[in-house]
Structure formats: structure tokens, C-alpha cells
Design a protein around this motif. Structure first.
Motif, PDB file in Angstrom:
ATOM      1  N   PRO A  37      13.330  17.127  -6.069  1.00 24.19           N
ATOM      2  CA  PRO A  37      14.227  17.299  -4.997  1.00 24.19           C
ATOM      3  C   PRO A  37      13.526  18.112  -3.806  1.00 24.19           C
ATOM      4  N   SER A  38      13.260  17.364  -2.559  1.00 24.88           N
ATOM      5  CA  SER A  38      12.807  17.767  -1.581  1.00 24.88           C
ATOM      6  C   SER A  38      13.394  18.507  -0.430  1.00 24.88           C
ATOM      7  N   LYS A  39      12.811  19.572   0.167  1.00 25.66           N
ATOM      8  CA  LYS A  39      13.195  20.258   1.278  1.00 25.66           C
ATOM      9  C   LYS A  39      12.186  20.041   2.725  1.00 25.66           C
ATOM     10  N   ALA A  40      11.390  18.891   2.421  1.00 26.88           N
ATOM     11  CA  ALA A  40      10.249  18.911   3.390  1.00 26.88           C
ATOM     12  C   ALA A  40      10.463  17.313   3.840  1.00 26.88           C
ATOM     13  N   ASN A  41       9.719  16.903   4.685  1.00 26.99           N
ATOM     14  CA  ASN A  41       9.758  15.493   5.337  1.00 26.99           C
ATOM     15  C   ASN A  41       8.875  14.636   4.511  1.00 26.99           C
ATOM     16  N   PHE A  42       8.955  14.723   3.139  1.00 26.94           N
ATOM     17  CA  PHE A  42       8.152  13.605   2.222  1.00 26.94           C
ATOM     18  C   PHE A  42       8.921  13.921   0.914  1.00 26.94           C
ATOM     19  N   VAL A  43       8.580  13.162   0.080  1.00 26.83           N
ATOM     20  CA  VAL A  43       9.191  13.014  -1.240  1.00 26.83           C
ATOM     21  C   VAL A  43       7.998  12.965  -2.546  1.00 26.83           C
ATOM     22  N   TRP A  44       8.011  13.670  -3.205  1.00 25.00           N
ATOM     23  CA  TRP A  44       6.971  13.670  -4.364  1.00 25.00           C
ATOM     24  C   TRP A  44       7.762  12.867  -5.617  1.00 25.00           C
ATOM     25  N   CYS A  45       7.097  11.877  -6.101  1.00 22.45           N
ATOM     26  CA  CYS A  45       7.552  10.980  -7.166  1.00 22.45           C
ATOM     27  C   CYS A  45       6.818  10.385  -8.181  1.00 22.45           C
ATOM     28  N   THR A  46       7.248  10.490  -9.296  1.00 22.65           N
ATOM     29  CA  THR A  46       6.483   9.974 -10.254  1.00 22.65           C
ATOM     30  C   THR A  46       6.983   8.818 -11.206  1.00 22.65           C
ATOM     31  N   HIS A  47       6.564   7.919 -11.715  1.00 18.55           N
ATOM     32  CA  HIS A  47       7.299   6.818 -12.453  1.00 18.55           C
ATOM     33  C   HIS A  47       6.541   6.859 -13.934  1.00 18.55           C
ATOM     34  N   PRO A  48       8.036   6.599 -15.202  1.00 17.68           N
ATOM     35  CA  PRO A  48       7.219   6.764 -16.214  1.00 17.68           C
ATOM     36  C   PRO A  48       6.123   5.704 -16.603  1.00 17.68           C
ATOM     37  N   CYS A  49       6.135   4.378 -15.738  1.00 19.67           N
ATOM     38  CA  CYS A  49       4.996   3.518 -16.172  1.00 19.67           C
ATOM     39  C   CYS A  49       3.419   4.151 -15.812  1.00 19.67           C
ATOM     40  N   GLY A  50       3.344   5.456 -14.988  1.00 13.70           N
ATOM     41  CA  GLY A  50       2.294   6.016 -14.708  1.00 13.70           C
ATOM     42  C   GLY A  50       1.214   5.074 -13.836  1.00 13.70           C
ATOM     43  N   GLN A  51       1.587   4.024 -13.355  1.00  7.27           N
ATOM     44  CA  GLN A  51       0.782   3.366 -12.470  1.00  7.27           C
ATOM     45  C   GLN A  51       0.613   3.562 -10.905  1.00  7.27           C
ATOM     46  N   HIS A  52       0.481   4.794 -10.728  1.00  5.53           N
ATOM     47  CA  HIS A  52       0.779   5.432  -9.331  1.00  5.53           C
ATOM     48  C   HIS A  52      -0.352   4.927  -8.549  1.00  5.53           C
ATOM     49  N   GLN A  53      -1.502   4.855  -8.880  1.00  8.07           N
ATOM     50  CA  GLN A  53      -2.745   4.590  -8.120  1.00  8.07           C
ATOM     51  C   GLN A  53      -2.510   2.930  -7.646  1.00  8.07           C
ATOM     52  N   ALA A  54      -2.177   2.366  -8.855  1.00 12.92           N
ATOM     53  CA  ALA A  54      -1.771   0.617  -8.537  1.00 12.92           C
ATOM     54  C   ALA A  54      -0.643   0.548  -7.598  1.00 12.92           C
ATOM     55  N   MET A  55       0.230   1.311  -7.910  1.00 12.06           N
ATOM     56  CA  MET A  55       1.296   1.152  -6.595  1.00 12.06           C
ATOM     57  C   MET A  55       1.071   1.456  -5.406  1.00 12.06           C
ATOM     58  N   TYR A  56      -0.111   2.659  -5.157  1.00 14.43           N
ATOM     59  CA  TYR A  56      -0.339   2.898  -4.005  1.00 14.43           C
ATOM     60  C   TYR A  56      -1.350   1.767  -3.231  1.00 14.43           C
ATOM     61  N   GLU A  57      -1.924   1.122  -4.111  1.00  8.41           N
ATOM     62  CA  GLU A  57      -2.858  -0.084  -3.559  1.00  8.41           C
ATOM     63  C   GLU A  57      -1.822  -1.271  -3.342  1.00  8.41           C
ATOM     64  N   TYR A  58      -0.841  -1.390  -4.031  1.00 13.18           N
ATOM     65  CA  TYR A  58      -0.060  -2.768  -3.892  1.00 13.18           C
ATOM     66  C   TYR A  58       0.520  -2.288  -2.570  1.00 13.18           C
ATOM     67  N   LEU A  59       1.024  -1.154  -2.394  1.00 13.31           N
ATOM     68  CA  LEU A  59       1.665  -0.954  -0.914  1.00 13.31           C
ATOM     69  C   LEU A  59       0.816  -1.255   0.132  1.00 13.31           C
ATOM     70  N   LYS A  60      -0.253  -0.687  -0.045  1.00 12.61           N
ATOM     71  CA  LYS A  60      -1.568  -0.606   1.014  1.00 12.61           C
ATOM     72  C   LYS A  60      -1.733  -2.053   1.145  1.00 12.61           C
ATOM     73  N   LYS A  61      -1.875  -3.141   0.262  1.00 19.05           N
ATOM     74  CA  LYS A  61      -1.994  -4.263   0.729  1.00 19.05           C
ATOM     75  C   LYS A  61      -1.110  -4.891   1.456  1.00 19.05           C
ATOM     76  N   ASN A  62       0.125  -4.424   1.228  1.00 20.78           N
ATOM     77  CA  ASN A  62       1.210  -4.699   1.985  1.00 20.78           C
ATOM     78  C   ASN A  62       1.644  -3.990   3.255  1.00 20.78           C
ATOM     79  N   GLN A  63       0.418  -3.372   3.786  1.00 14.42           N
ATOM     80  CA  GLN A  63       0.335  -2.539   5.028  1.00 14.42           C
ATOM     81  C   GLN A  63       1.304  -1.441   5.160  1.00 14.42           C
ATOM     82  N   ILE A  64       1.544  -1.055   3.912  1.00 10.30           N
ATOM     83  CA  ILE A  64       2.425   0.459   3.731  1.00 10.30           C
ATOM     84  C   ILE A  64       1.521   1.434   3.258  1.00 10.30           C
TER      85      ILE A  64
END
Lengths: 355, 355
Positions: free
Chosen positions: B290-317
């Protein structure tokens, strides 16, 4: 229980640096802090106004690439990697001290010169030592003879308050004998006939600082830079804040650096005024040091420099009265517009009639 | 002969701080450095454009009086002498380290939090130590138990990457047990329900830093400030460069601070988006702090955070993938516009379909 607000001892001991008076905008003629009396290049104003409608919600380029490219072109440098951009050359000077001088080490400066270097040493918890100019504002060879505990040497060139210059040959000779870096502070170099940027290409320990506050007429924008070999830029870049220059000042400085014709024109105009004011001051009986900067150092045989400063101030003209212990005092008068200088000279003349 | 370019050992040893990626302006959706996705207040743009036609050839007000008056009004402080203006809160953080922490002394910070504090210690030749957050992002009482060599403690509140907050009561309790100053870094406090500025009035060793880069949407302008008791402001003011804030950014920051209604509006909008994105991320299976800032920290049970970051980046996010040794990794996603967040969520959803 210890004091929960205990500053570093270096800080508690030190006196803050006092910059020249900045009166509220109004009728005062300001000839005390070596600002450019002319408004900036209209291209610069336009660049700022355009940048104001840009993505101000985003962080700026952390290394001011557009500015560094324009500056490398203007200065004939191989590329932007020879330049570190700063929030005024003040920030560059701070970075240099933090880069080279540890607590309890020393920096060296000539005397009399720019006393801010001493403040920067004080903040760092370092020491400073002064080497006096000889007659004719030359430096003794001993200035280049640096013991191990001297970790950095500053040389303002042109110097303040004198406006005098050491030649590039002389600077090269001094740096060659030093066992530490020599910072040539070229805040006023655009008003002189030469500079030391070519020396940087040959000597890794010669570092040149510049500012846009004087010749470019942008003191309000805060922009300066360091010219040094790329490995030096890279090491010192670790010290700066991540985003040390804002988008507006980067836009302003890039436009300024891209208009070298504007610079040449304003410098020619100011140097003509400097020549005229130097001649008239001499006619009034002043001993005028030949200046290569946008100010003139003068003393009068009557010795009443402080009284002249006060008389001028009463008449809404602000010059700099400077008193250097064990050396002497005098007036440092910035080059203003011709009208401003005429007003200053008229009041000095009226003062001297009653001496 | 010694090396004529020998840096302070602290500097040669250290790695530079790497800020979040700043891709060239274009199609990338930037959700990685907690910028405000909305353009700044039009009053701010106008203030900059007006200042651009002002006396840029003159030095700015060295202590940004106009801004400090506006900020004191907005924050309910007794007067401008409670505020030190800086070239971004980064400069304020640097000044704090230089003010309190000598070579070979220590600063303390929570873990995980903002790693720039460590870099500032490194530059100073000082050491740092981290105290780990406990479950639920609370700090152990030991965080306030400062041995003599700890000279400064940083507490980002809200914290990054978590977006979590310690209450003012908790902060006051920690500071009371400290034998050194506690810096409460409130870069994100405008997005939270409370802040610690009232504590500054009661406790000389509580110092609060703020920035205009986040809630005010002015990261490109570089402006931040310190709130502390007047004698602290006065001592720390010795360290800053004489003219550390330029005329354009002072004008911008003054206008920004004078428009508290604009601020309230943009914060309400961003907090609504934060709530919506937090809910949707949870629906996608993320564990969302639960965030009180202008960002959110999240983790996923799959643990593939770095891969998600890269997938987002490939999609220009672009989001921030963060990996904290001995602690774990996750994604920190800045609150963007609703459209930007929808695009981000859609791509995450598409990634998770293939997990």
C-alpha cells in the motif's frame, strides 16, 4: 549526551563567503560584481521561453549534452567529453576542491586574488596558502613548486582584482613544475587576448574553468563549465549532483554558446569602454592597472579609497572597495555602459575636487 | 614524482550513482523515475517566460527570498528563515552530508531505501550503515540508537521503493533517541496524508527536505528546499554556492508554491490513479505494497520481475526493476496518466498469460 546538532568542526569555525552587494533592482548603478551591463542575446531569451513550454515535468539531461556539443564546437575541442557543465562555475570550483583536496590537505592560490577559493578550502576542512604576486603582477617560480600536501592550485587568469594576465607560456611553465592539478580560472578570459584551452590538450594537469556570467551576460542563469581531458571529466563527474543543470539554463547556455558573433560584438564594446575609462581614471590621477578583464583596478595617491566608495554609493553608484591585509586597498570598478561609466567618473571627479 | 592528477582516495574508489534511465523524448512511456505525468501549472510557465525578459545579466537573489516567503506561507512556517532553497533537493542532501559528516564518520539509512545517500557518503569519504526495515515496513527502535560515529540519519518518508510511511509520532520517537540530526526526506510527502514539518518547530535535530520535482511536476527545473530551525539554516547556508538557484527556477518555484490549489488538484488525480492501479495489479496476482507516494512497489509470486521489466521495455514502457542484495527484487511503477497505466497493465496482463 552529545549535542544532537554538532556540525563538522571545519564548518563551525569558518566564516561564510560574502559575495558583492546585490541591492534591490532600482536606480543603483551596479559596477561592483563584474556583471555584463547589456541585456543578453535575444536568441537566449527565446530559447528559454521555448524551453518553458517543454517537458518541465521530466528530469533534464544529466550531462547537458546539447550545451557540451555547442561549447566543444565554439572552443575547437575534440568533443563534448572534454567538458563538464555546472550550475555556475562556482559549482565547478566546489567539485574541483572535493575531487582533489582532502581534509587537512592544502590548496594554493595567488595573493591578492579571488578569496572564494579560501572559503571552499574552509568548507572542505582543508587548508589554503597564498603566494604573493611580485611587482608587475607576475608570479614567482615558487608558485609552481608544490610540496606533497598541496593538492590543487588555483590561478585566476585574468586575475581579480588586478585584471592582469599570465601568458599561456608562463602558465604552461608553472604547471609543468607542479605535482598537482593547476586550475586556470578563466571567468574573464573572453575579455583578454589569449587563453589556456589549447594547453589542456597537451597537459592532463591543466584544468580550465569558464562561466557564462560575465561575457555572455547570464549571471542570473547560473552556468559554467570545466574544460579538461576526458578521464578527468569522467572522474569529477562522479561528484556532481545527478541533475545539476536545469532544462532552462541548459537551453539558455546552448543558445548563448551557439552565437559567437554576439559574444564578439559585446566584448568589443566593453573592451572599448574599458580603454576609455582607464584613460580617464588616469587623467583623474589614479594609478590604473592595465586590465584584460571587464573591470579595472585603480588606486589613488590620496589613499581615500573607502571614502570614495562611500561617496559613490551615496550617489547610487556601487563599486567594489577591496582591502587586502598586508598588501593595500583600492577600488575595483566593473565595466558598465558608457553612460554608467561617465556617471561614475563624474562623481569621482567631484570627490577629488575636495581632496 | 607523484602523479600530478591524484584524486582523493574516496573518489577513486567509489562507483558513481546511476539515476534512472532517461530515454530520448519520444514514444517511451516513462514510469521509472517518479516524475509527474502532467504538464506543470500554466502560472509557472508564465512566470518563467516573464523572468526570461528580466535582468538575466545580473546575479540572482542568493537566498531566493521570494520563494522562501511563498513556501513559508504555504507550509505555515513562521518565516523564510526556516527555509534553505537548493538546486534540487539533491543539493540539499549534499549540503547536509557536508555539514554533519566528516571523513571517516558515518551516516545511517534504512534498507531498502534511496541509495543516493550511500553515494553522498562515498563522495565525502565517509561511511554508511543500513538498518533493515522490519515486516510491515516498520523500523526497529535500534534505528534511533545512534553511536557517536553516526553523525547523520536519513529517513525517506514516504520511503522508496515501498511508498510506505512512518507516522509523525513514530518519527518523533526515533529522533528523540538520536544523538545526531534526523533528515526526513519528504520528496513524496504531498502524496501522503501527513508530514513532519510541525516536528521541526519542536525539535532542532529534525530536518525536513522537500522537492518540486514530484508533486509540482518540475523535475526539469531543479528546485528543492530544507525546512529546519533558523540557526540550522544559517549554519548550513555557509556550505551552498553563493548563487545556487538561478532566476528562472526561483521564479518558477515561487509561482508553483503560490498555487496550492493546483497542487491539491493534481495530487488528488494522481492518488486516484494510484488506487486504481494498485487494485488492478492485485487482480493480476501481484503483491502490492500500500503506497502513499506517486509510485507502487509490487512483486509477483512468479518472481519474473526482471523479465517483466524487459518485456515492458520492449513494448516502450519503462518501469524500474530494483534488486536489493539479501532482500529481494521487484518492480517500482510510477503513477502515470490513466492511459499510461492502462497500457502498462495491459502489457503485464499479456506477459502473465504466458507464465
Amino acid at each position: 549526551m552529545p549535542d544532537p546538532l554538532s556540525y563538522r568542526p571545519a564548518l563551525s569555525r569558518m566564516q561564510p563567503y560574502t559575495p558583492g552587494e546585490q541591492p534591490a533592482p532600482g536606480k543603483t548603478v551596479k559596477l561592483n560584481t563584474n556583471e555584463n551591463p547589456y541585456p543578453p542575446n535575444p536568441d537566449v531569451v527565446k530559447a528559454i521561453q521555448d524551453a518553458a513550454t517543454g517537458p518541465l515535468n521530466r528530469y533534464p539531461d544529466p550531462v547537458a549534452t546539447a550545451f557540451r556539443r555547442a561549447a566543444a564546437d565554439a572552443l575547437g575541442l575534440p568533443g563534448p567529453e572534454w567538458i563538464l557543465a555546472g550550475n555556475g562555475s562556482d559549482e565547478i570550483l566546489t567539485i574541483l576542491v572535493r575531487g582533489f583536496v582532502g581534509e587537512n590537505q592544502k590548496l594554493r592560490l595567488p595573493y591578492p586574488s579571488y578569496i572564494l577559493y579560501r572559503t571552499l578550502a574552509d568548507i572542505q576542512g582543508a587548508a589554503w596558502e597564498q603566494v604573493a604576486f611580485e611587482d608587475g603582477w607576475q608570479l614567482p617560480a615558487a608558485f609552481g613548486d608544490t610540496p606533497d600536501d598541496v593538492r590543487l592550485v588555483f590561478l585566476p587568469n585574468p586575475n581579480s582584482p588586478s585584471g592582469t594576465v599570465l601568458s599561456a607560456t608562463e602558465v604552461e611553465r608553472l604547471a609543468a613544475s607542479m605535482t598537482c592539478p593547476l586550475v586556470v580560472d578563466e571567468a574573464y578570459a573572453d575579455f583578454a587576448d589569449g587563453h589556456c584551452i589549447e594547453l589542456v590538450k597537451k597537459h592532463a594537469n591543466i584544468l580550465v574553468t569558464r562561466t557564462l556570467s560575465k561575457s555572455y551576460g547570464l549571471a542570473g542563469v547560473r552556468f559554467g563549465y570545466l574544460v579538461a581531458q576526458p578521464q578527468v571529466i569522467s572522474q569529477l563527474g562522479k561528484i556532481k549532483d545527478s541533475y545539476n543543470c536545469d532544462m532552462l539554463s541548459i537551453a539558455a547556455a546552448t543558445a548563448a554558446m551557439s552565437s559567437q558573433a554576439w559574444l564578439a560584438d559585446v566584448v568589443a564594446r566593453m573592451n572599448a569602454t574599458r580603454q576609455r575609462m582607464s584613460g580617464r581614471l588616469a587623467e583623474l590621477g589614479f594609478d590604473v592597472t592595465p586590465s584584460k578583464a571587464n573591470f579595472v583596478w585603480c588606486t589613488h595617491p590620496c589613499g581615500q579609497h573607502q571614502a570614495m566608495y562611500e561617496y559613490l554609493k551615496k550617489n547610487q553608484i556601487l563599486v567594489r572597495y577591496m582591502q587586502f591585509p598586508d598588501w593595500g586597498d583600492g577600488l575595483r570598478i566593473s565595466v558598465g555602459t558608457d553612460d554608467q561609466i561617465d556617471a561614475c567618473l563624474m562623481i569621482l571627479e567631484s570627490y577629488l575636487k575636495n581632496v
